[in-house]
Design a protein around this motif. Sequence first.
Motif, PDB file in Angstrom:
ATOM      1  N   VAL A 187      20.567 107.677 -12.922  1.00  0.00           N
ATOM      2  CA  VAL A 187      20.085 106.823 -14.007  1.00  0.00           C
ATOM      3  C   VAL A 187      20.739 105.449 -14.007  1.00  0.00           C
ATOM      4  O   VAL A 187      20.064 104.435 -14.211  1.00  0.00           O
ATOM      5  CB  VAL A 187      20.207 107.535 -15.371  1.00  0.00           C
ATOM      6  N   ASN A 188      22.036 105.368 -13.744  1.00  0.00           N
ATOM      7  CA  ASN A 188      22.684 104.052 -13.791  1.00  0.00           C
ATOM      8  C   ASN A 188      22.162 103.120 -12.708  1.00  0.00           C
ATOM      9  O   ASN A 188      22.173 101.904 -12.866  1.00  0.00           O
ATOM     10  CB  ASN A 188      24.209 104.190 -13.657  1.00  0.00           C
ATOM     11  N   ASN A 189      21.742 103.696 -11.597  1.00  0.00           N
ATOM     12  CA  ASN A 189      21.214 102.861 -10.519  1.00  0.00           C
ATOM     13  C   ASN A 189      19.802 102.376 -10.824  1.00  0.00           C
ATOM     14  O   ASN A 189      19.317 101.429 -10.221  1.00  0.00           O
ATOM     15  CB  ASN A 189      21.177 103.639  -9.204  1.00  0.00           C
ATOM     16  N   ARG A 190      19.132 103.051 -11.751  1.00  0.00           N
ATOM     17  CA  ARG A 190      17.719 102.772 -12.002  1.00  0.00           C
ATOM     18  C   ARG A 190      17.479 101.959 -13.266  1.00  0.00           C
ATOM     19  O   ARG A 190      16.531 101.182 -13.342  1.00  0.00           O
ATOM     20  CB  ARG A 190      16.948 104.101 -12.152  1.00  0.00           C
ATOM     21  N   LYS A 191      18.371 102.145 -14.263  1.00  0.00           N
ATOM     22  CA  LYS A 191      17.954 101.690 -15.596  1.00  0.00           C
ATOM     23  C   LYS A 191      17.810 100.173 -15.705  1.00  0.00           C
ATOM     24  O   LYS A 191      16.922  99.696 -16.399  1.00  0.00           O
ATOM     25  CB  LYS A 191      18.871 102.255 -16.681  1.00  0.00           C
ATOM     26  N   LEU A 192      18.633  99.407 -14.993  1.00  0.00           N
ATOM     27  CA  LEU A 192      18.508  97.942 -15.083  1.00  0.00           C
ATOM     28  C   LEU A 192      17.199  97.451 -14.489  1.00  0.00           C
ATOM     29  O   LEU A 192      16.743  96.358 -14.779  1.00  0.00           O
ATOM     30  CB  LEU A 192      19.640  97.258 -14.301  1.00  0.00           C
ATOM     31  N   PHE A 193      16.637  98.248 -13.610  1.00  0.00           N
ATOM     32  CA  PHE A 193      15.491  97.788 -12.822  1.00  0.00           C
ATOM     33  C   PHE A 193      14.236  98.584 -13.152  1.00  0.00           C
ATOM     34  O   PHE A 193      13.253  98.531 -12.409  1.00  0.00           O
ATOM     35  CB  PHE A 193      15.819  97.938 -11.326  1.00  0.00           C
ATOM     36  N   SER A 194      14.289  99.287 -14.264  1.00  0.00           N
ATOM     37  CA  SER A 194      13.284 100.317 -14.481  1.00  0.00           C
ATOM     38  C   SER A 194      11.851  99.805 -14.381  1.00  0.00           C
ATOM     39  O   SER A 194      11.010 100.444 -13.755  1.00  0.00           O
ATOM     40  CB  SER A 194      13.593 101.015 -15.800  1.00  0.00           C
ATOM     41  N   GLY A 195      11.593  98.624 -14.919  1.00  0.00           N
ATOM     42  CA  GLY A 195      10.219  98.105 -14.865  1.00  0.00           C
ATOM     43  C   GLY A 195       9.817  97.632 -13.491  1.00  0.00           C
ATOM     44  O   GLY A 195       8.634  97.370 -13.232  1.00  0.00           O
ATOM     45  N   ALA A 196      10.773  97.510 -12.588  1.00  0.00           N
ATOM     46  CA  ALA A 196      10.473  96.967 -11.258  1.00  0.00           C
ATOM     47  C   ALA A 196      10.468  98.038 -10.178  1.00  0.00           C
ATOM     48  O   ALA A 196      10.326  97.735  -8.999  1.00  0.00           O
ATOM     49  CB  ALA A 196      11.506  95.898 -10.908  1.00  0.00           C
ATOM     50  N   LEU A 197      10.637  99.290 -10.592  1.00  0.00           N
ATOM     51  CA  LEU A 197      10.640 100.361  -9.585  1.00  0.00           C
ATOM     52  C   LEU A 197       9.229 100.587  -9.056  1.00  0.00           C
ATOM     53  O   LEU A 197       8.243 100.214  -9.698  1.00  0.00           O
ATOM     54  CB  LEU A 197      11.187 101.651 -10.209  1.00  0.00           C
ATOM     55  N   LEU A 198       9.118 101.216  -7.908  1.00  0.00           N
ATOM     56  CA  LEU A 198       7.796 101.501  -7.345  1.00  0.00           C
ATOM     57  C   LEU A 198       7.003 102.350  -8.339  1.00  0.00           C
ATOM     58  O   LEU A 198       7.559 103.269  -8.952  1.00  0.00           O
ATOM     59  CB  LEU A 198       7.911 102.273  -6.030  1.00  0.00           C
ATOM     60  N   PRO A 199       5.711 102.070  -8.496  1.00  0.00           N
ATOM     61  CA  PRO A 199       4.942 102.782  -9.531  1.00  0.00           C
ATOM     62  C   PRO A 199       4.571 104.216  -9.166  1.00  0.00           C
ATOM     63  O   PRO A 199       4.544 105.081 -10.026  1.00  0.00           O
ATOM     64  CB  PRO A 199       3.687 101.916  -9.684  1.00  0.00           C
ATOM     65  N   SER A 200       4.267 104.481  -7.901  1.00  0.00           N
ATOM     66  CA  SER A 200       3.716 105.800  -7.567  1.00  0.00           C
ATOM     67  C   SER A 200       4.788 106.752  -7.085  1.00  0.00           C
ATOM     68  O   SER A 200       4.822 107.124  -5.906  1.00  0.00           O
ATOM     69  CB  SER A 200       2.648 105.645  -6.488  1.00  0.00           C
ATOM     70  N   VAL A 201       5.664 107.104  -7.997  1.00  0.00           N
ATOM     71  CA  VAL A 201       6.786 107.968  -7.617  1.00  0.00           C
ATOM     72  C   VAL A 201       6.933 109.055  -8.678  1.00  0.00           C
ATOM     73  O   VAL A 201       6.708 108.815  -9.866  1.00  0.00           O
ATOM     74  CB  VAL A 201       8.099 107.150  -7.527  1.00  0.00           C
ATOM     75  N   ASP A 202       7.282 110.247  -8.233  1.00  0.00           N
ATOM     76  CA  ASP A 202       7.644 111.306  -9.180  1.00  0.00           C
ATOM     77  C   ASP A 202       8.875 112.025  -8.645  1.00  0.00           C
ATOM     78  O   ASP A 202       9.286 111.764  -7.506  1.00  0.00           O
ATOM     79  CB  ASP A 202       6.470 112.279  -9.383  1.00  0.00           C
ATOM     80  N   HIS A 203       9.455 112.878  -9.461  1.00  0.00           N
ATOM     81  CA  HIS A 203      10.730 113.489  -9.085  1.00  0.00           C
ATOM     82  C   HIS A 203      10.727 114.996  -9.313  1.00  0.00           C
ATOM     83  O   HIS A 203      10.269 115.475 -10.347  1.00  0.00           O
ATOM     84  CB  HIS A 203      11.874 112.872  -9.903  1.00  0.00           C
ATOM     85  N   LEU A 204      11.289 115.699  -8.352  1.00  0.00           N
ATOM     86  CA  LEU A 204      11.585 117.128  -8.529  1.00  0.00           C
ATOM     87  C   LEU A 204      12.822 117.273  -9.412  1.00  0.00           C
ATOM     88  O   LEU A 204      13.631 116.341  -9.489  1.00  0.00           O
ATOM     89  CB  LEU A 204      11.896 117.758  -7.160  1.00  0.00           C
ATOM     90  N   PRO A 205      13.000 118.421 -10.027  1.00  0.00           N
ATOM     91  CA  PRO A 205      14.261 118.630 -10.759  1.00  0.00           C
ATOM     92  C   PRO A 205      15.422 118.794  -9.776  1.00  0.00           C
ATOM     93  O   PRO A 205      15.224 119.252  -8.656  1.00  0.00           O
ATOM     94  CB  PRO A 205      14.024 119.937 -11.524  1.00  0.00           C
ATOM     95  N   HIS A 206      16.621 118.427 -10.216  1.00  0.00           N
ATOM     96  CA  HIS A 206      17.779 118.633  -9.334  1.00  0.00           C
ATOM     97  C   HIS A 206      18.155 120.112  -9.314  1.00  0.00           C
ATOM     98  O   HIS A 206      17.600 120.919 -10.071  1.00  0.00           O
ATOM     99  CB  HIS A 206      18.955 117.754  -9.770  1.00  0.00           C
ATOM    100  N   THR A 207      19.097 120.455  -8.462  1.00  0.00           N
ATOM    101  CA  THR A 207      19.358 121.883  -8.219  1.00  0.00           C
ATOM    102  C   THR A 207      20.707 122.352  -8.779  1.00  0.00           C
ATOM    103  O   THR A 207      21.138 123.461  -8.473  1.00  0.00           O
ATOM    104  CB  THR A 207      19.328 122.180  -6.704  1.00  0.00           C
ATOM    105  N   LEU A 208      21.347 121.507  -9.577  1.00  0.00           N
ATOM    106  CA  LEU A 208      22.663 121.930 -10.101  1.00  0.00           C
ATOM    107  C   LEU A 208      22.470 122.711 -11.399  1.00  0.00           C
ATOM    108  O   LEU A 208      21.849 122.212 -12.339  1.00  0.00           O
ATOM    109  CB  LEU A 208      23.542 120.703 -10.355  1.00  0.00           C
ATOM    110  N   ASP A 209      23.017 123.927 -11.456  1.00  0.00           N
ATOM    111  CA  ASP A 209      22.916 124.735 -12.668  1.00  0.00           C
ATOM    112  C   ASP A 209      24.207 125.530 -12.826  1.00  0.00           C
ATOM    113  O   ASP A 209      24.381 126.582 -12.195  1.00  0.00           O
ATOM    114  CB  ASP A 209      21.706 125.679 -12.570  1.00  0.00           C
TER     115      ASP A 209
END
Length: 468
Positions: A187-209
């Motif tokens: 999140v810290n790497n993304r939040k400043l640039f959030s509106g400028a990120l590539l539009p067609s992207v989605d994310h799997l859940p992470h695997t830490l539990d």
Amino acid sequence: MNLFIIPSGPSPKITSPDPKDPRMNARITPAPAQGELDAFWMPFTANRQFKGNPRLLARAEGMHYWTDDGRQVIDAVAGLWCVNAGHGRREITEAVAQQLGTMEYAPAFQMGHPIAFELANRLVGIAPPGMDRVFFTNSGSESVDTALKIAIAYHRARGQGQRTRLIGRERGYHGVGFGGMSVGGMVNNRKLFSGALLPSVDHLPHTLDLGHNAFSRGLPHWGMHLANELERLVALHDASNIAAVIVEPIAGSAGVLLPPVGYLKRLREICDKHDILLIFDEVITGFGRIGKPFAAQAFEVTPDLMTTAKGLTNGAIPMGAVFSQRKIYDAFMQGPESAIELFHGYTYSAHPAACAAALATLGIYQREQLLTRAAALSSEWQEAVHSMRGAPHVIDIRNYGLIGAVELEPRAGKPGARAFDVFLKCFERGVMVRVTGDTIALSPPLIIESAQIAQIVETLAGAIRDTA
Ligand SMILES: Cc1ncc(COP(=O)(O)O)c(C=O)c1O
């Protein structure tokens, strides 16, 4: 300003290392005085905090750094997960010097130089089956953006130009280019640039539990089903729109997140079913970190594209490489022979000095059998890192190959503060670890010996015990 002149006036950190010491680097600069630290805007660093209390490294050899004031510090993180063969390897230095003396630069656009082809052939020799084409870059970030572009262009070359969506994973780290940042999940790497990120992207859940898997030794057994989330994303977006899935086989920078047993195989199956490319980001796991040349071999799952950097040159010269399955390369080899097939590349792709460094590095890996040494050390390493269980605030310990992580309970309202204090204490006590959030990560050079494993673990355990 001449940094070789020691400034006068009060300065707590000024010392003059003995330049006649044969182990010193060729050019030693005295530690900069406080005001002299301002010009360098340091990456991924709390600049004001650092410049108020700098930690300066002046030379390195084998498993160790020496600070500017002459303290020996054992390197428990291979620099930044890259110095796999240990520091100060003369063969690399000499190969680079010789190459620079022979030809310091040659373009790789519409021209070639033999050492680049030699390196590509050598790399293919240690790559997973079928990954016999190599595209050179200068960093992990460039490797990732290159792989994402190749994936999208590959589908277009096959007449499926609508496949542009990319799937990354929460808590993934794929560097700092716009592509890597977009598929990344920190999140810290993304939040400043959030509106400028590539539009067609989605994310799997992470695997830490931690609820299911805390203190697992090696790969956790719970969580393979998390790979099925890819089916859910396919159902949402339709496979015909999805170009590629990118994951780190073991997520490093977000705090060492391991794939549950069977998880990567399941991702591979789902990708195959829907004709989606699978990209492994092996920037950290590549070049022996987990006991095989690449994680793809360790986990017996072959991706379509594989991104690497770091260990490729032992950190000596920046370089990255994207490995590709032949079928992907072949899909581009159509149309008139005079046509450039992929409009992509870097001025320094296959830089001769980087190629020389990589070839010398591969020579060391082969001679000293370093690409499999982590497998030989992994059970000793596992016992050592898990011996920290029970230390105050330790809520999880994770390990695989020569990777380890100790997760600490965050201080209330101050995430990351406790682990940062532990990191500082370790450094004062002669061990350099890496901190990310409240996780202490370990990834020593692959030349590590038993006594050094013990030293790292004892110091870290002591620092954790002494930190409130
Ligand atoms: C998995 C992964 N991908 C990409 C990168 C980015 O590499 P670089 O910092 O060389 O751009 C990193 C860096 O840590 C990484 O761990």
